[in-house]
Design a protein around this motif. Sequence first.
Motif, PDB file in Angstrom:
ATOM      1  N   UNK A 197      39.625  32.912  38.035  1.00 48.82           N
ATOM      2  CA  UNK A 197      40.947  32.612  38.604  1.00 48.82           C
ATOM      3  C   UNK A 197      41.826  31.759  37.694  1.00 48.82           C
ATOM      4  N   UNK A 198      41.259  31.155  36.663  1.00 50.08           N
ATOM      5  CA  UNK A 198      42.006  30.205  35.836  1.00 50.08           C
ATOM      6  C   UNK A 198      42.609  30.914  34.623  1.00 50.08           C
ATOM      7  N   UNK A 199      43.953  31.041  34.570  1.00 49.23           N
ATOM      8  CA  UNK A 199      44.581  31.736  33.434  1.00 49.23           C
ATOM      9  C   UNK A 199      44.711  30.873  32.189  1.00 49.23           C
ATOM     10  N   UNK A 200      44.381  29.588  32.286  1.00 55.00           N
ATOM     11  CA  UNK A 200      44.566  28.677  31.158  1.00 55.00           C
ATOM     12  C   UNK A 200      43.343  28.574  30.261  1.00 55.00           C
ATOM     13  N   UNK A 201      42.205  29.095  30.691  1.00 57.28           N
ATOM     14  CA  UNK A 201      40.978  28.959  29.906  1.00 57.28           C
ATOM     15  C   UNK A 201      41.027  29.834  28.658  1.00 57.28           C
ATOM     16  N   UNK A 202      40.342  29.382  27.605  1.00 55.72           N
ATOM     17  CA  UNK A 202      40.228  30.153  26.375  1.00 55.72           C
ATOM     18  C   UNK A 202      38.822  30.736  26.301  1.00 55.72           C
ATOM     19  N   UNK A 203      38.741  32.049  26.180  1.00 51.12           N
ATOM     20  CA  UNK A 203      37.420  32.696  26.183  1.00 51.12           C
ATOM     21  C   UNK A 203      37.537  34.134  25.699  1.00 51.12           C
ATOM     22  N   UNK A 204      36.396  34.677  25.306  1.00 49.18           N
ATOM     23  CA  UNK A 204      36.316  36.092  25.010  1.00 49.18           C
ATOM     24  C   UNK A 204      36.207  36.891  26.296  1.00 49.18           C
ATOM     25  N   UNK A 205      35.813  38.167  26.202  1.00 47.83           N
ATOM     26  CA  UNK A 205      35.665  38.980  27.416  1.00 47.83           C
ATOM     27  C   UNK A 205      34.656  38.352  28.379  1.00 47.83           C
ATOM     28  N   UNK A 206      34.991  38.346  29.657  1.00 46.70           N
ATOM     29  CA  UNK A 206      34.168  37.705  30.682  1.00 46.70           C
ATOM     30  C   UNK A 206      33.754  38.725  31.739  1.00 46.70           C
ATOM     31  N   UNK A 207      32.511  38.618  32.156  1.00 46.38           N
ATOM     32  CA  UNK A 207      32.034  39.280  33.370  1.00 46.38           C
ATOM     33  C   UNK A 207      31.509  38.209  34.316  1.00 46.38           C
ATOM     34  N   UNK A 208      31.700  38.414  35.591  1.00 47.56           N
ATOM     35  CA  UNK A 208      31.058  37.574  36.600  1.00 47.56           C
ATOM     36  C   UNK A 208      30.177  38.481  37.449  1.00 47.56           C
ATOM     37  N   UNK A 265      43.954  40.930  40.248  1.00 42.93           N
ATOM     38  CA  UNK A 265      44.226  42.118  39.455  1.00 42.93           C
ATOM     39  C   UNK A 265      43.144  42.433  38.449  1.00 42.93           C
ATOM     40  N   UNK A 266      41.887  42.098  38.774  1.00 41.06           N
ATOM     41  CA  UNK A 266      40.772  42.297  37.865  1.00 41.06           C
ATOM     42  C   UNK A 266      39.920  43.487  38.285  1.00 41.06           C
ATOM     43  N   UNK A 267      39.297  44.119  37.301  1.00 38.91           N
ATOM     44  CA  UNK A 267      38.380  45.230  37.570  1.00 38.91           C
ATOM     45  C   UNK A 267      37.147  44.715  38.302  1.00 38.91           C
ATOM     46  N   UNK A 326      23.210  48.514  45.632  1.00 39.07           N
ATOM     47  CA  UNK A 326      22.402  47.456  46.230  1.00 39.07           C
ATOM     48  C   UNK A 326      23.269  46.434  46.959  1.00 39.07           C
ATOM     49  N   UNK A 327      24.460  46.174  46.393  1.00 34.99           N
ATOM     50  CA  UNK A 327      25.355  45.165  46.952  1.00 34.99           C
ATOM     51  C   UNK A 327      25.849  44.172  45.927  1.00 34.99           C
ATOM     52  N   UNK A 328      25.329  44.230  44.690  1.00 36.35           N
ATOM     53  CA  UNK A 328      25.800  43.341  43.632  1.00 36.35           C
ATOM     54  C   UNK A 328      27.264  43.618  43.322  1.00 36.35           C
ATOM     55  N   UNK A 329      27.989  42.557  42.978  1.00 40.17           N
ATOM     56  CA  UNK A 329      29.404  42.677  42.622  1.00 40.17           C
ATOM     57  C   UNK A 329      29.589  42.193  41.192  1.00 40.17           C
ATOM     58  N   UNK A 330      30.314  42.971  40.395  1.00 39.16           N
ATOM     59  CA  UNK A 330      30.618  42.591  39.023  1.00 39.16           C
ATOM     60  C   UNK A 330      32.137  42.616  38.838  1.00 39.16           C
ATOM     61  N   UNK A 331      32.698  41.524  38.328  1.00 39.87           N
ATOM     62  CA  UNK A 331      34.138  41.414  38.095  1.00 39.87           C
ATOM     63  C   UNK A 331      34.362  41.167  36.614  1.00 39.87           C
ATOM     64  N   UNK A 332      35.291  41.912  36.011  1.00 39.02           N
ATOM     65  CA  UNK A 332      35.580  41.780  34.585  1.00 39.02           C
ATOM     66  C   UNK A 332      36.951  41.132  34.383  1.00 39.02           C
TER      67      UNK A 332
END
Length: 484
Positions: A129-140, A45-47, A53-59
């Motif tokens: 995929x890990x809902x238990x981690x503590x972090x600010x906004x993430x991009x992959x 359920x992530x943006x 080009x083919x790059x993928x970015x997930x937020x």
Amino acid sequence: MAAEIKTLAPQAVWSFFYDLTQIPRPTGHTKASEEYVLALAKRLGLEALHDAVGNVLVRKPASPGLEGRPTVTLQAHLDMVPQKNSHIEHDFTKDPIDAYIDGEWVTARDTTLGADNGIGAAYAMAVLADPTLKHGPIEALFTIDEEVGMVGANGLQPGFSKGDILINLDSEDEGLLFAGCAGGVDVNVRLEYKDQEPLPEGDIAVRIALTGLRGGHSGMDIILGRANANKLLARFLKEAIAGYGARLSSFEGGTARNAIPREAYAVVTIPEADADGLWELASDYLDIFQTEYKGIEESISLRLERVELPKTVVPEEIQDGVIGALDACINGVQSMLTEFPGIVESSTNMARVTIGGGLFTATFLVRSSSESRKDYVASQIESAMNLAGAEVEFAGGYNGWAPNASSAILQTLRRAYEEVMGVSPEVTVVHAGLECGIIQGVMPDMDMISIGPDIRSPHSPDEKVHIASVARTWEVLKKGLELI
């Protein structure tokens, strides 16, 4: 069973990595792996964004209460280097990697494993995929075709990523924080000739096979002094031509621009009366090579066999010029960094050579942390090849990544290492072309660092990744995200 890899800890990382080994993804063929990431984002359920080009970015949104922290971009590339041992059949565009556990390591049977950079991509997916981690906004950010031309990074457009901090996951030494990398440029050589030269009367044909070298990553492993199959074969051919009247018909060596060539082959013709002498010369040179590379290359092989006569040989003036140029061309380490002892500043790899059918081609990959050194090393190759009458083109150039001693993410990751490992990490630069330099050109204000577990012999069929170091680096990454 290979699927046992999925049971290793951390299970999420290894599960994603194993899935990637089952998806054919050599450079230029990453569509299926792109779709895999997009499907994962949809399932979570992530943006997700997919650029032209083919790059993928997930937020991934921040953990509750941490929304005001800087956005961290975790970055890895989806493609892998396709290298295999010559005795097996493997189509990297169709066949999965036969990965398995070998003691403390995960490796593959007779092919590259793709831990470079599949492990990095798996880390990023595990964070998503890990809902238990503590972090600010993430991009992959999953880039494509890094291994040949850094196509994905070069195609990035401003605004695609919103990250303030980049953690590149493409390093290959646990306990090291990489704060800079080398730039590079391809030197492409081409010479056409008329393929009409008849065979000398009375000659026999001999196939020469120089095999058994270790190869490896032309950046990370260049300091190890491993032999280059193209250079060794050119050296042998020069004397075979000068001393035994050999005439070159074909030459084929190396497979990838960023891999040290492990094998090279040639077909020559030679007066039958000199055949015994050629076999003796090969025996002598094998002894020389084994002596010169003692402790580095333990399996060098130089084999000759009589084969059917080819239709033509290379014109003598072309043959002599090309073999002389290959013999003369610099190869390997050219200079070292003074501020980071033991780290290569500039190098070159004679990656691919082909001769035959009216065409000579060669590809060199020049790397350097210094733009002026990079230009000079490339110029030396150009000079040698121009003397042989060949045309030279520089292509695929990319900048290095300059170290930043005041980097905030450097200090944060140093603290994370100390808390998790109990020791301080070493800060260094890598003699390889991480995408950080190119990404920095698109997003100049982004603070950057690169980390990774122990990966050995990338870009070769000996590639392997250390199981325990994957787990420890995962803990460091989690702690770093928590501290940012």
